[in-house]
Structure formats: C-alpha cells, structure tokens
Design a protein around this motif. Structure first.
Motif, PDB file in Angstrom:
ATOM      1  N   TYR A  88       0.846  -1.188   0.000  1.00 23.54           N
ATOM      2  CA  TYR A  88       0.000   0.000   0.000  1.00 23.54           C
ATOM      3  C   TYR A  88       0.882   1.239   0.000  1.00 23.54           C
ATOM      4  CZ  TYR A  88      -3.570  -3.340   1.293  1.00 23.54           C
ATOM      5  OH  TYR A  88      -4.419  -4.413   1.302  1.00 23.54           O
ATOM      6  N   ILE A  89       0.602   2.176  -0.904  1.00 23.77           N
ATOM      7  CA  ILE A  89       1.336   3.429  -0.975  1.00 23.77           C
ATOM      8  C   ILE A  89       0.352   4.537  -0.623  1.00 23.77           C
ATOM      9  CG2 ILE A  89       2.624   5.005  -2.450  1.00 23.77           C
ATOM     10  CD1 ILE A  89       3.510   2.529  -4.041  1.00 23.77           C
ATOM     11  N   TYR A  90       0.735   5.350   0.363  1.00 21.49           N
ATOM     12  CA  TYR A  90      -0.144   6.403   0.858  1.00 21.49           C
ATOM     13  C   TYR A  90       0.341   7.767   0.392  1.00 21.49           C
ATOM     14  CZ  TYR A  90      -1.902   2.672   3.799  1.00 21.49           C
ATOM     15  OH  TYR A  90      -2.450   1.493   4.232  1.00 21.49           O
ATOM     16  N   VAL A  91      -0.591   8.712   0.296  1.00 24.15           N
ATOM     17  CA  VAL A  91      -0.284  10.067  -0.127  1.00 24.15           C
ATOM     18  C   VAL A  91       0.611  10.706   0.926  1.00 24.15           C
ATOM     19  CG1 VAL A  91      -1.262  12.334  -0.652  1.00 24.15           C
ATOM     20  CG2 VAL A  91      -2.463  10.264  -1.369  1.00 24.15           C
ATOM     21  N   SER A  92       1.693  11.369   0.461  1.00 17.64           N
ATOM     22  CA  SER A  92       2.619  11.996   1.400  1.00 17.64           C
ATOM     23  C   SER A  92       3.277  13.213   0.776  1.00 17.64           C
ATOM     24  CB  SER A  92       3.693  10.999   1.842  1.00 17.64           C
ATOM     25  OG  SER A  92       4.494  10.646   0.737  1.00 17.64           O
ATOM     26  N   ASN A  93       3.811  14.073   1.638  1.00 21.71           N
ATOM     27  CA  ASN A  93       4.644  15.190   1.224  1.00 21.71           C
ATOM     28  C   ASN A  93       6.079  14.811   1.529  1.00 21.71           C
ATOM     29  OD1 ASN A  93       2.665  16.998   0.375  1.00 21.71           O
ATOM     30  ND2 ASN A  93       2.347  17.777   2.443  1.00 21.71           N
ATOM     31  N   GLU A  94       6.935  14.896   0.533  1.00 22.89           N
ATOM     32  CA  GLU A  94       8.343  14.585   0.741  1.00 22.89           C
ATOM     33  C   GLU A  94       9.146  15.860   0.567  1.00 22.89           C
ATOM     34  OE1 GLU A  94       9.915  11.049  -1.135  1.00 22.89           O
ATOM     35  OE2 GLU A  94       7.875  10.288  -1.400  1.00 22.89           O
ATOM     36  N   LYS A  95      10.018  16.110   1.528  1.00 24.25           N
ATOM     37  CA  LYS A  95      10.879  17.300   1.483  1.00 24.25           C
ATOM     38  C   LYS A  95      12.320  16.841   1.422  1.00 24.25           C
ATOM     39  CE  LYS A  95       7.554  19.979   4.067  1.00 24.25           C
ATOM     40  NZ  LYS A  95       7.233  20.638   5.318  1.00 24.25           N
ATOM     41  N   ASN A  99      21.183  17.610   3.245  1.00 19.52           N
ATOM     42  CA  ASN A  99      21.701  16.465   3.994  1.00 19.52           C
ATOM     43  C   ASN A  99      20.615  15.529   4.515  1.00 19.52           C
ATOM     44  OD1 ASN A  99      24.278  17.499   3.636  1.00 19.52           O
ATOM     45  ND2 ASN A  99      24.193  18.675   5.533  1.00 19.52           N
ATOM     46  N   SER A 100      19.374  15.882   4.310  1.00 17.76           N
ATOM     47  CA  SER A 100      18.318  15.050   4.871  1.00 17.76           C
ATOM     48  C   SER A 100      17.059  15.117   4.006  1.00 17.76           C
ATOM     49  CB  SER A 100      17.984  15.512   6.294  1.00 17.76           C
ATOM     50  OG  SER A 100      17.433  16.808   6.253  1.00 17.76           O
ATOM     51  N   GLU A 104       6.120  13.211   5.187  1.00 21.96           N
ATOM     52  CA  GLU A 104       4.969  13.444   6.053  1.00 21.96           C
ATOM     53  C   GLU A 104       3.729  12.927   5.349  1.00 21.96           C
ATOM     54  OE1 GLU A 104       2.458  17.253   7.691  1.00 21.96           O
ATOM     55  OE2 GLU A 104       4.586  17.510   7.326  1.00 21.96           O
ATOM     56  N   TYR A 105       3.050  11.988   6.005  1.00 19.38           N
ATOM     57  CA  TYR A 105       1.855  11.407   5.408  1.00 19.38           C
ATOM     58  C   TYR A 105       0.656  12.321   5.608  1.00 19.38           C
ATOM     59  CZ  TYR A 105       4.451   7.145   4.709  1.00 19.38           C
ATOM     60  OH  TYR A 105       5.372   6.232   4.283  1.00 19.38           O
ATOM     61  N   ILE A 106      -0.181  12.399   4.588  1.00 23.53           N
ATOM     62  CA  ILE A 106      -1.377  13.234   4.640  1.00 23.53           C
ATOM     63  C   ILE A 106      -2.536  12.369   5.130  1.00 23.53           C
ATOM     64  CG2 ILE A 106      -2.997  14.604   3.284  1.00 23.53           C
ATOM     65  CD1 ILE A 106      -0.613  15.233   1.423  1.00 23.53           C
TER      66      ILE A 106
END
Length: 167
Positions: A88-95, A99-100, A104-106
C-alpha cells in the motif's frame, strides 16, 4: 518534599501510599492504551492479509475457470503462489534537503474523529508460480495450452507453471 516534613508519620505514609497507587494506575492505563494500538495495528495487518488472500483466491478462480474450459472437465484444482503481500502506498509530502529528507503522510479525519491515511496506490503481489491438477493434465496438448494461457496472462515463465493429471 517540604510539605511532607510538617506531617506526622501516619499521614506521610498515607499520602505516599496514595501517590504510589495513583502512579501504578497511570502505568496500567498507559499499558492498556498500548495494547489497544497493537490490536488496531493487528486488525490493519489482518485486513491487508485478507486483501492478499482475496487476490490469490480471485486468481485461482479465474485460472480454474479457464482450465475447466480448456480441459472440458469441472474437476480442476489451482494453487497460486505469490512473492509477498499487497503493498500500500499512501499520499505523502516529501521534502528533500541537502543532507536530509523527510516524509509526512497526509491524513483525513473520518466520521468517528480518527485520522486515516489516504491510499494512493495498491500494488498486488507478483505471482511466482501456478500449479494445476486436472483431468487430462497428463496430455501434452492440454499442458501446452494451459502453460501458454497462464504464462501470457500472468507474465510468468513456463518453468513456473506445473500441470498434473488427476483421475
């Protein structure tokens, strides 16, 4: 602790005993909350496993129906093997930083007030093998037809398909 110095021995003992009981109750209630979360997680895993099992059963039924039509027999048994469970792949914000990186999952709030992840994609497991036992399965012609149909439809090699005859 200065407020305890002015109290008599019995009152000090009573207050300390009450504080100890309250502390134990807090620990117990904290433990119950964790068990509830574990049960919810187990329930979620069970739902995911049921989905995978339903997918396998669906494939077995479809292959069984085709095998019945090819062999002309209603006595067909199919077993499908898969590599893993459903992903299962969930909607997320990737930043992405220098270096990192962070993810964050919505979530969306449901009617009962709980936050729930938003499902983006459901990836069914890869089929790794198919076994069929059917009347006429010893026939080279029937084996060739079944292998061609199954390998084409499931995109697996013919070496991953086993067909045997039954009485």
């Amino acid at each position: 602790m200065q407020f305890l110095e002015g109290l008599s021995g019995k009152k000090k003992s009573l207050i300390l005993a009450i504080a100890g009981i309250v502390g134990l109750l807090l620990i117990l209630f904290g433990t119950f909350g964790e068990k509830k979360d574990e049960n919810e997680e187990n329930s979620k895993n069970t739902k995911e496993n049921i989905s995978t099992l339903e997918y396998i059963e669906h494939l077995e039924n479809k292959i069984g129906n085709i095998a019945e039509q090819i062999t002309g027999s209603g006595n067909v048994r199919v077993i499908v093997s898969v590599s893993s469970g459903t992903e299962y792949i969930y909607v997320s914000n990737e930043k992405q930083g220098e270096n990192s990186s962070s993810k964050e999952y919505i979530t969306v709030r449901t009617e009962n007030g709980a936050d729930e992840l938003i499902l983006f994609k459901e990836i069914y497991p890869q089929v790794t093998g198919v076994s069929i036992a059917c009347k006429g399965g010893d026939s080279v012609e029937i084996q060739a037809k079944l292998i061609a149909v199954i390998s084409t439809s499931l995109n697996i090699g013919s070496n991953r398909i086993c067909i045997v005859g039954i009485r």
